[in-house]
Design a protein around this motif. Structure first.
Motif, PDB file in Angstrom:
ATOM      1  N   LEU A 145       3.622  -3.599   0.376  1.00 24.32           N
ATOM      2  CA  LEU A 145       3.118  -1.817   0.675  1.00 24.32           C
ATOM      3  C   LEU A 145       1.980  -1.567  -0.389  1.00 24.32           C
ATOM      4  CD1 LEU A 145       6.659  -1.201  -1.440  1.00 24.32           C
ATOM      5  CD2 LEU A 145       5.974  -0.674   1.289  1.00 24.32           C
ATOM      6  N   ILE A 146       0.766  -1.569   0.903  1.00 20.55           N
ATOM      7  CA  ILE A 146      -0.055  -1.080   0.532  1.00 20.55           C
ATOM      8  C   ILE A 146      -0.968   0.705   0.010  1.00 20.55           C
ATOM      9  CG2 ILE A 146      -2.806  -0.999   0.637  1.00 20.55           C
ATOM     10  CD1 ILE A 146      -1.802  -3.965   2.593  1.00 20.55           C
ATOM     11  N   ASN A 147      -1.195   0.747  -0.861  1.00 21.55           N
ATOM     12  CA  ASN A 147      -1.207   2.626  -0.736  1.00 21.55           C
ATOM     13  C   ASN A 147      -2.774   2.459  -0.984  1.00 21.55           C
ATOM     14  OD1 ASN A 147      -1.810   5.103  -2.109  1.00 21.55           O
ATOM     15  ND2 ASN A 147      -1.836   4.434  -3.872  1.00 21.55           N
ATOM     16  N   ASP A 148      -3.085   3.503   0.183  1.00 22.72           N
ATOM     17  CA  ASP A 148      -4.673   3.310   0.871  1.00 22.72           C
ATOM     18  C   ASP A 148      -4.816   4.728  -0.144  1.00 22.72           C
ATOM     19  OD1 ASP A 148      -7.397   2.704   1.821  1.00 22.72           O
ATOM     20  OD2 ASP A 148      -6.226   4.037   3.907  1.00 22.72           O
ATOM     21  N   GLY A 149      -5.431   4.371  -0.898  1.00 27.71           N
ATOM     22  CA  GLY A 149      -6.346   6.130  -2.126  1.00 27.71           C
ATOM     23  C   GLY A 149      -4.749   7.127  -1.671  1.00 27.71           C
ATOM     24  N   SER A 150      -4.008   7.190  -1.732  1.00 22.98           N
ATOM     25  CA  SER A 150      -3.336   8.013  -2.021  1.00 22.98           C
ATOM     26  C   SER A 150      -3.505   8.994  -3.229  1.00 22.98           C
ATOM     27  CB  SER A 150      -1.922   8.348  -2.020  1.00 22.98           C
ATOM     28  OG  SER A 150      -1.323   7.912  -0.796  1.00 22.98           O
ATOM     29  N   SER A 151      -2.925  10.502  -2.730  1.00 27.24           N
ATOM     30  CA  SER A 151      -2.925  11.671  -3.764  1.00 27.24           C
ATOM     31  C   SER A 151      -2.366  11.891  -4.302  1.00 27.24           C
ATOM     32  CB  SER A 151      -4.254  12.870  -3.465  1.00 27.24           C
ATOM     33  OG  SER A 151      -4.287  13.372  -2.316  1.00 27.24           O
ATOM     34  N   ASN A 165      -9.043   4.580  -0.399  1.00 24.64           N
ATOM     35  CA  ASN A 165      -8.803   4.901   0.546  1.00 24.64           C
ATOM     36  C   ASN A 165      -9.777   4.340   1.457  1.00 24.64           C
ATOM     37  OD1 ASN A 165      -9.095   7.014   2.903  1.00 24.64           O
ATOM     38  ND2 ASN A 165      -7.276   6.444   3.226  1.00 24.64           N
ATOM     39  N   ALA A 166      -9.114   2.920   3.165  1.00 27.25           N
ATOM     40  CA  ALA A 166     -10.171   2.774   3.559  1.00 27.25           C
ATOM     41  C   ALA A 166      -9.959   2.700   4.851  1.00 27.25           C
ATOM     42  CB  ALA A 166      -9.989   0.959   3.266  1.00 27.25           C
ATOM     43  N   GLY A 167      -8.443   3.319   4.768  1.00 31.13           N
ATOM     44  CA  GLY A 167      -8.508   4.148   6.418  1.00 31.13           C
ATOM     45  C   GLY A 167      -7.019   2.941   7.032  1.00 31.13           C
ATOM     46  N   LEU A 168      -5.985   3.145   7.593  1.00 33.90           N
ATOM     47  CA  LEU A 168      -5.163   2.657   8.983  1.00 33.90           C
ATOM     48  C   LEU A 168      -5.827   0.929   9.047  1.00 33.90           C
ATOM     49  CD1 LEU A 168      -2.089   2.446   9.142  1.00 33.90           C
ATOM     50  CD2 LEU A 168      -2.711   3.038  10.993  1.00 33.90           C
ATOM     51  N   SER A 169      -6.538   1.137   9.244  1.00 36.25           N
ATOM     52  CA  SER A 169      -7.200  -0.803  10.252  1.00 36.25           C
ATOM     53  C   SER A 169      -7.469  -1.712   9.074  1.00 36.25           C
ATOM     54  CB  SER A 169      -8.373  -0.118  11.291  1.00 36.25           C
ATOM     55  OG  SER A 169      -8.109   0.075  12.181  1.00 36.25           O
ATOM     56  N   ALA A 170      -7.696  -1.141   8.363  1.00 34.24           N
ATOM     57  CA  ALA A 170      -8.902  -2.335   6.979  1.00 34.24           C
ATOM     58  C   ALA A 170      -7.451  -2.095   6.268  1.00 34.24           C
ATOM     59  CB  ALA A 170     -10.029  -1.208   5.945  1.00 34.24           C
ATOM     60  N   THR A 171      -6.064  -0.883   6.460  1.00 36.32           N
ATOM     61  CA  THR A 171      -5.639  -1.568   5.097  1.00 36.32           C
ATOM     62  C   THR A 171      -4.718  -2.548   5.917  1.00 36.32           C
ATOM     63  OG1 THR A 171      -5.431   0.245   4.034  1.00 36.32           O
ATOM     64  CG2 THR A 171      -3.551  -0.201   4.031  1.00 36.32           C
ATOM     65  N   ARG A 172      -4.007  -2.281   7.048  1.00 30.14           N
ATOM     66  CA  ARG A 172      -2.943  -3.191   8.014  1.00 30.14           C
ATOM     67  C   ARG A 172      -4.070  -4.550   8.021  1.00 30.14           C
ATOM     68  NH1 ARG A 172      -2.183  -0.285  13.335  1.00 30.14           N
ATOM     69  NH2 ARG A 172       0.005   0.741  13.007  1.00 30.14           N
ATOM     70  N   ASN A 173      -4.890  -5.031   8.230  1.00 30.57           N
ATOM     71  CA  ASN A 173      -6.403  -5.951   7.815  1.00 30.57           C
ATOM     72  C   ASN A 173      -5.858  -6.852   6.765  1.00 30.57           C
ATOM     73  OD1 ASN A 173      -6.686  -5.942  10.627  1.00 30.57           O
ATOM     74  ND2 ASN A 173      -8.996  -5.116   9.981  1.00 30.57           N
ATOM     75  N   ARG A 174      -6.128  -5.772   5.546  1.00 28.41           N
ATOM     76  CA  ARG A 174      -5.443  -6.554   3.691  1.00 28.41           C
ATOM     77  C   ARG A 174      -4.068  -6.599   4.096  1.00 28.41           C
ATOM     78  NH1 ARG A 174      -5.529  -3.587  -1.893  1.00 28.41           N
ATOM     79  NH2 ARG A 174      -5.814  -5.205  -3.168  1.00 28.41           N
ATOM     80  N   GLY A 175      -3.434  -6.729   5.111  1.00 29.73           N
ATOM     81  CA  GLY A 175      -1.682  -7.114   4.560  1.00 29.73           C
ATOM     82  C   GLY A 175      -2.113  -8.292   5.328  1.00 29.73           C
ATOM     83  N   ILE A 176      -2.352  -8.227   6.841  1.00 36.43           N
ATOM     84  CA  ILE A 176      -2.215  -8.934   7.286  1.00 36.43           C
ATOM     85  C   ILE A 176      -3.165 -10.689   6.604  1.00 36.43           C
ATOM     86  CG2 ILE A 176      -3.591 -11.047   9.649  1.00 36.43           C
ATOM     87  CD1 ILE A 176      -3.852  -8.282  10.952  1.00 36.43           C
TER      88      ILE A 176
END
Length: 349
Positions: free
Chosen positions: A39-45, A69-80
């Protein structure tokens, strides 16, 4: 094959306090037990981080990470990169899994690089899921493509397959071997991801079973807030496919699929024209010309669809106003559409 492979479920989360609890709870309720959920929190406010951290205390299989916040692509890539699983599964934080989703897909793994279930658009209220319609599964139902001759991309061009990243079980070995990652900084990154994964995958399995419920009532989704950036992202996908797979590699399948992408993106631009600026329409016209390539004599398509794609390819060199006037959707199943194709092919100068 490992009898119970570890599945890494990757859930990027951004300002989804209304939905993420139900999403993650559907992971917790999976019949299949050998999973980890990243679960990656992408800079939520909002309260997204608090909600997902509450699951970390319930079950050690949940791992919570947070970032600016980095955006969906970067967040998925971090998950990988973080993942430890034998297989990857992308889950959007406002959607829901059926309780047998992962077990269904794992049971169909065999030697497949990718396994896909049926995604159903739905309205979700509490525990009630009101189904709307499935998202373009193969008409054959259960089917495995050896994909030696780009059968999946051909199927997409012939009869439409939904180009999404979620609700697919990906072999981690396949992803790593081909160094596959999402393109950063754009919306609609799934269209490029679908092309690249289905270009390279061998043995792609489609399972005729509903495993994923796609929420349509999230007012903050990118499909609910349309702007120039949506079309600019589509343009970026077009140019990436052209530069990487047509200009550099001269792949015939990429030349045909490039027209398919143009068809999808033109359909969007025509449908949403009132929400788009004149400037971005001019950008689209320039990109259509820049990414043009003659179609090869070799085709992967049926004769009817080949004629349609050749006409659409010619049409993309015209002004947007001309494209809008002559554009027709596939299949060509009426005299009006046939006449328009005739005009494009033989009369349009």
């Amino acid at each position: 094959m490992i009898s119970e492979p570890l599945v890494s479920i990757i859930v990027p989360s951004y300002n989804v306090e209304k939905y993420v609890g139900a999403c993650v709870d559907s992971v917790l309720k999976q019949e299949y037990q050998n999973w980890e959920c990243i679960l990656i929190n992408d800079g939520s406010s909002d309260h997204t981080l608090e909600i997902i951290k509450s699951f970390e205390t319930k079950d050690r299989r949940f791992q919570v990470f947070t970032q600016e916040n980095a955006g969906l692509s970067a967040t998925r890539n971090r998950g990988i990169e973080i993942s430890n699983g034998d297989f990857l599964f992308f889950l959007d934080s406002d959607d829901i899994l059926s309780s047998d989703a992962i077990s269904t897909l794992v049971s169909s793994v065999d030697n497949n690089d990718i396994v896909t279930g049926i995604t159903v658009t739905s309205k979700i209220t509490g525990d009630i899921i009101s189904k709307i319609s499935p998202l373009y599964p193969p008409k054959e139902g259960d089917i495995t493509f050896a994909n030696n001759h780009f059968e999946v991309l051909t199927k997409a061009m012939e009869s439409a397959l939904t180009p999404v990243a979620q609700n697919r079980l990906y072999s981690k070995e396949f992803i790593d071997k081909n160094n596959l990652r999402f393109k950063n900084g754009i919306l609609h990154e799934d269209e490029l991801w679908f092309f690249e994964t289905m270009l390279l995958a061998k043995n792609v399995k489609f399972v005729n079973h509903e495993t994923y419920f796609y929420r349509t009532d999230n007012e903050n989704s990118i499909t609910s807030k349309l702007s120039d950036r949506n079309l600019e992202s589509y343009i970026s996908v077009l140019e990436e496919v052209y530069e990487k797979y047509i200009k550099k590699q001269n792949l015939d399948i990429a030349k045909w699929y490039n027209v398919y992408l143009k068809k999808l993106f033109l359909d969007f631009a025509i449908r949403e024209r009132e929400k788009l600026s004149d400037e971005v329409i001019r950008k689209l016209e320039k990109s259509l010309a820049k990414t043009y390539s003659d179609l090869p004599s070799q085709t992967y398509l049926s004769p009817k669809n080949e004629a349609y794609y050749r006409a659409m390819n010619k049409l993309t060199l015209k002004s947007f106003d001309q494209i809008k006037k002559y554009y027709v959707r596939n299949p060509v199943n009426s005299l009006r559409k046939r006449f328009k194709l005739f005009q494009i092919t033989y009369l349009l100068k």
